[in-house]
Design a protein around this motif. Structure first.
Motif: not given
Length: 538
Positions: A168-170, A316, A186, A182-183, A164, A178, A172, A166, A300
């Motif tokens: 954002g993130h994927f 986020t 990401a 993707a957010y 991930n 995955i 899972r 810093s 987010t």
């Protein structure tokens, strides 16, 4: 010099009112008044006379926040806005994939799980099969979430266990693989696998978006295109070429923070060239754009308290307070204002702290969206109102309010799209579409600001105490954007000496008895700099 007569005109000037005639010359308004009076004074001097036949004439609409390049790019993608099931999505992907060579990307946009049956998009495996071995990337309507298949992740060099970033993130699966989503930051990592557009492709895309804007009655935009085009110099060069080709749209360009160093070089060059105010009226740069959070739809947006339907998360925050303060301070070194995206109240709090931490500059800072704003936060914004403006997107009240209660809970709903409270607190507002997130047409934004519901629906919208009057709603798209960039002494109202930017429509949208007609109102003419650049009657 030419004259427009028999209009149902609104100046929107503080000391103005209605008019039925005006005279334009050299791109400026020369006179405004009653038809008989204006004819008597200027009739012998004008080259032509245009009879408005009772049509409503308003200051030219300006969209204070959109993405023209992104809008143009999406015109060639799958439009998933009407998809109501996972199979709808897969069917469109299959059809598009069948028209593409092996290995070509299938790109789509505008999906919204709130419109999908059971709120379930296809699985990543289903997307793999539907695409026939081609990479797929589908962007959510908010723009802050994308859904890609395994081939897309492979093309981007991410694999099935990417780290991930810093910011954002994927998404899972329970096993850690995955799931396709993707957010925030990401999404950028996934997008890097997509082949870059050529300069001519970008130019055609932006040209198509400009045509759409002019047909919607828009005379000017505040757009943010550099992150889609890839370079500030390239972006400005494309707009210069299009304007030379006759695409008469006034463009105020916001520049993303990632391009700050390039922006500094650009400013030095412009200072040496010393462009005239008339040149800047057509194409100029403005605030530096930053993101403090994401979207409510993607969960987010950064909230002060956890999500009602996901109590383990507050969303986020793209930056810590210290990081955002540092970035705003870096922008101030160039003497520039900031324009910061803040949807959630947690993000808004961080943004206000950051703006308050640095000295003001000549241009106004802006908070973009401020979709969740409690009374204490509105009071804090009001305390800064002499140096900032709130950039709102009225269509959010129509498209988001039907499902936002699930995200926030009923207790926080009075804080959502609280624009009347902001006005009553003394804040200045400007209005945009955030296109392509929402439709580009200002008339739809004006309708949403008044009714807080989608066209074609009945009854009152949600929390109508925050609905605006027709006059207030129209000002969002006329005077407000001009005020945001310190051009309120040149445009945004219809007065002698102001720029001759006008929008002519077939309905008196200021009449509260005709609210249901606003979404069906036709733009008859768009006039920019005294020239008719869109004419529905031709």
């Amino acid at each position: 010099m030419w004259m427009l007569v028999n209009a149902n005109g609104y100046t929107l000037a503080p000391d103005g009112g209605n008019f039925s005639a005006l005279v334009m010359d050299g791109g400026q308004i020369v006179a405004v008044g009653a038809t008989d009076d204006v004819r008597l004074q200027y009739g012998a001097r004008v080259d032509r006379v245009y009879d408005a036949q009772g049509a409503t004439v308003l200051p030219g609409f300006v969209d204070s926040h959109l993405h023209l390049a992104w809008l143009g790019m999406q015109m060639n993608m799958l439009d998933l806005a009407r998809a109501t099931s996972a199979e709808d999505v897969l069917a469109q992907v299959r059809q598009r994939a069948s028209t593409l060579p092996s290995g070509a990307w299938v790109l789509g946009a505008n999906w919204d799980e709130n419109r999908i049956a059971n709120r379930r998009m296809p699985s990543i495996a289903q997307l793999d099969r539907a695409a026939g071995g081609r990479p797929v990337m589908l962007r959510r309507v908010c723009g802050h979430v994308v859904f890609g298949n395994r081939y897309a992740y492979e093309q981007a060099g991410l694999g099935i266990h990417p780290a991930n970033p810093s910011d954002g993130h994927f998404g899972r699966t329970p096993s850690g693989d995955i799931d396709g989503y993707a957010y925030e930051g990401a999404t950028t990592l996934l997008e890097r696998g997509i082949p870059a557009m050529s300069g001519s492709e970008l130019e055609r895309s932006i040209a198509a978006a400009i045509d759409s804007a002019l047909a919607s009655g828009i005379t000017g935009v505040h757009s943010e295109d550099v992150r889609h085009v890839g370079s500030l110099y390239r972006t400005m060069d494309i707009y210069h070429r299009l304007q030379a080709q006759g695409k008469r749209l006034r463009v105020h360009q916001l520049v993303g923070f990632d391009a700050l160093e390039e922006y500094g070089e650009w400013l030095v060059e412009q200072a040496n060239k010393q462009p005239t105010i008339e040149e800047l009226d057509w194409l100029e740069t403005g605030a530096v754009k930053l993101f403090a959070d994401g979207s409510l739809g993607g969960r987010t947006a950064f909230l002060q308290h956890p999500y009602h339907d996901a109590p383990t998360t507050r969303g986020t925050a793209i930056y810590t307070q210290e990081e955002l303060n540092h970035r705003v301070a870096q922008v101030r070194k160039f003497g520039l204002p900031v324009a910061i995206h803040a949807i959630g109240d947690g993000a808004l709090e961080i943004v206000l702290d950051a703006i308050a931490s640095v000295p003001a500059v000549a241009q106004r800072d802006r908070v973009i969206h401020a979709e969740v704003a409690s009374e204490p936060l509105i009071r804090r914004m009001a305390a800064l109102c002499d140096r900032m403006i709130v950039d709102v997107q009225p269509r959010f009240a129509a498209s988001d309010l039907p499902w936002v209660e699930g995200r926030l809970g009923l207790q926080r709903m009075p804080y959502v799209c609280a624009w009347k409270s902001m006005l009553n607190a003394g804040l200045y507002l400007c209005g945009g579409s955030d296109a392509p997130v929402e439709p580009i047409q200002p008339l739809l934004g004006i309708h949403a600001a008044i009714t807080r519901r989608l066209p074609g629906t009945s009854g009152d919208g949600r929390f109508m105490n925050e609905g605006l009057t027709p006059y207030e709603a129209v000002k969002l798209f006329t005077h407000g954007p001009s005020y945001a960039i310190h051009r309120e002494d040149r445009k945004g109202t219809i007065q002698s000496g102001w720029m001759a930017d006008l929008t002519i429509v077939d309905t008196d949208i200021s009449n509260s008895q005709q609210l249901e007609m606003i979404p069906r109102t036709c733009v008859l003419q768009t006039i920019v700099g005294g020239e008719i650049v869109y004419d529905r009657l031709r």
